[in-house]
Design a protein around this motif. Structure first.
Motif, PDB file in Angstrom:
ATOM      1  N   GLY A 137      48.393 -40.914  -2.662  1.00  0.00           N
ATOM      2  CA  GLY A 137      46.930 -40.928  -2.659  1.00  0.00           C
ATOM      3  C   GLY A 137      46.368 -42.235  -3.193  1.00  0.00           C
ATOM      4  O   GLY A 137      45.420 -42.793  -2.639  1.00  0.00           O
ATOM      5  N   VAL A 138      46.959 -42.758  -4.265  1.00  0.00           N
ATOM      6  CA  VAL A 138      46.501 -44.018  -4.848  1.00  0.00           C
ATOM      7  C   VAL A 138      46.733 -45.170  -3.867  1.00  0.00           C
ATOM      8  O   VAL A 138      45.864 -46.036  -3.692  1.00  0.00           O
ATOM      9  CB  VAL A 138      47.209 -44.281  -6.193  1.00  0.00           C
ATOM     10  N   VAL A 139      47.880 -45.197  -3.218  1.00  0.00           N
ATOM     11  CA  VAL A 139      48.183 -46.261  -2.250  1.00  0.00           C
ATOM     12  C   VAL A 139      47.209 -46.212  -1.067  1.00  0.00           C
ATOM     13  O   VAL A 139      46.670 -47.243  -0.647  1.00  0.00           O
ATOM     14  CB  VAL A 139      49.647 -46.162  -1.763  1.00  0.00           C
ATOM     15  N   VAL A 140      46.969 -45.026  -0.540  1.00  0.00           N
ATOM     16  CA  VAL A 140      46.054 -44.888   0.606  1.00  0.00           C
ATOM     17  C   VAL A 140      44.626 -45.276   0.198  1.00  0.00           C
ATOM     18  O   VAL A 140      43.943 -46.000   0.938  1.00  0.00           O
ATOM     19  CB  VAL A 140      46.099 -43.448   1.167  1.00  0.00           C
ATOM     20  N   ALA A 141      44.183 -44.847  -0.969  1.00  0.00           N
ATOM     21  CA  ALA A 141      42.833 -45.192  -1.431  1.00  0.00           C
ATOM     22  C   ALA A 141      42.713 -46.702  -1.643  1.00  0.00           C
ATOM     23  O   ALA A 141      41.700 -47.310  -1.262  1.00  0.00           O
ATOM     24  CB  ALA A 141      42.507 -44.442  -2.723  1.00  0.00           C
ATOM     25  N   GLY A 142      43.730 -47.312  -2.228  1.00  0.00           N
ATOM     26  CA  GLY A 142      43.714 -48.760  -2.442  1.00  0.00           C
ATOM     27  C   GLY A 142      43.661 -49.525  -1.132  1.00  0.00           C
ATOM     28  O   GLY A 142      42.934 -50.511  -1.000  1.00  0.00           O
ATOM     29  N   ALA A 143      44.440 -49.080  -0.151  1.00  0.00           N
ATOM     30  CA  ALA A 143      44.438 -49.732   1.160  1.00  0.00           C
ATOM     31  C   ALA A 143      43.067 -49.588   1.825  1.00  0.00           C
ATOM     32  O   ALA A 143      42.548 -50.546   2.405  1.00  0.00           O
ATOM     33  CB  ALA A 143      45.520 -49.132   2.051  1.00  0.00           C
ATOM     34  N   ALA A 144      42.464 -48.414   1.722  1.00  0.00           N
ATOM     35  CA  ALA A 144      41.147 -48.188   2.326  1.00  0.00           C
ATOM     36  C   ALA A 144      40.095 -49.077   1.672  1.00  0.00           C
ATOM     37  O   ALA A 144      39.258 -49.679   2.355  1.00  0.00           O
ATOM     38  CB  ALA A 144      40.749 -46.720   2.203  1.00  0.00           C
ATOM     39  N   ILE A 145      40.153 -49.206   0.356  1.00  0.00           N
ATOM     40  CA  ILE A 145      39.192 -50.059  -0.353  1.00  0.00           C
ATOM     41  C   ILE A 145      39.410 -51.525   0.031  1.00  0.00           C
ATOM     42  O   ILE A 145      38.456 -52.261   0.278  1.00  0.00           O
ATOM     43  CB  ILE A 145      39.321 -49.862  -1.881  1.00  0.00           C
ATOM     44  N   GLY A 146      40.655 -51.955   0.102  1.00  0.00           N
ATOM     45  CA  GLY A 146      40.956 -53.334   0.470  1.00  0.00           C
ATOM     46  C   GLY A 146      40.494 -53.677   1.878  1.00  0.00           C
ATOM     47  O   GLY A 146      39.898 -54.736   2.107  1.00  0.00           O
ATOM     48  N   ILE A 147      40.749 -52.795   2.815  1.00  0.00           N
ATOM     49  CA  ILE A 147      40.326 -53.031   4.204  1.00  0.00           C
ATOM     50  C   ILE A 147      38.805 -53.046   4.307  1.00  0.00           C
ATOM     51  O   ILE A 147      38.223 -53.906   4.967  1.00  0.00           O
ATOM     52  CB  ILE A 147      40.946 -51.972   5.137  1.00  0.00           C
TER      53      ILE A 147
END
Length: 85
Positions: free
Chosen positions: A48-58
Motif C-alpha cells: 500500500g505504501v509503495v502504490v501510494a508513493g508511486a501515485a503521488i510521484g506520478i
C-alpha cells in the motif's frame, strides 16, 4: 477429550482432537504448512505504501511539468562562437 496443538515459527498452527483413557498411548501425526506472505498484514502495508508513493510521484510529475523554453540567445541549430587559428 484432549486437543493437541502444535506450533512452529513460520508455520500455520496444527491441531487435532483425541480421546485418551488412563494408561492409553497414542501416536499422532500433525502436518504444519508454511505461512503465506500474502496473509501477512505487513506485506499488504508495504504494498500500500509503495502504490501510494508511486501515485503521488506520478501525479506530482504530471502536475508540475512545465513546457520547454523556446531558448534564449540562440536559434535552434545555430551557434555562434569565436574561432581562433
Amino acid at each position: 477429550n484432549h486437543i493437541i496443538v502444535a506450533t512452529a515459527e513460520g508455520y500455520t498452527e496444527g491441531s487435532t482432537q483425541t480421546v485418551l483413557v488412563a494408561g492409553d498411548r497414542r501416536e499422532l501425526s500433525l502436518s504444519l504448512s508454511k505461512k503465506s506472505i500474502l496473509k501477512s498484514p505487513w506485506f499488504w502495508t508495504v504494498i500500500g505504501v509503495v502504490v501510494a508513493g508511486a501515485a503521488i510521484g506520478i501525479t506530482a510529475a504530471v502536475v508540475l511539468e512545465r513546457s520547454a523554453d523556446s531558448g534564449s540567445g540562440f536559434s535552434p541549430g545555430q551557434v555562434a562562437a569565436p574561432l581562433t587559428f
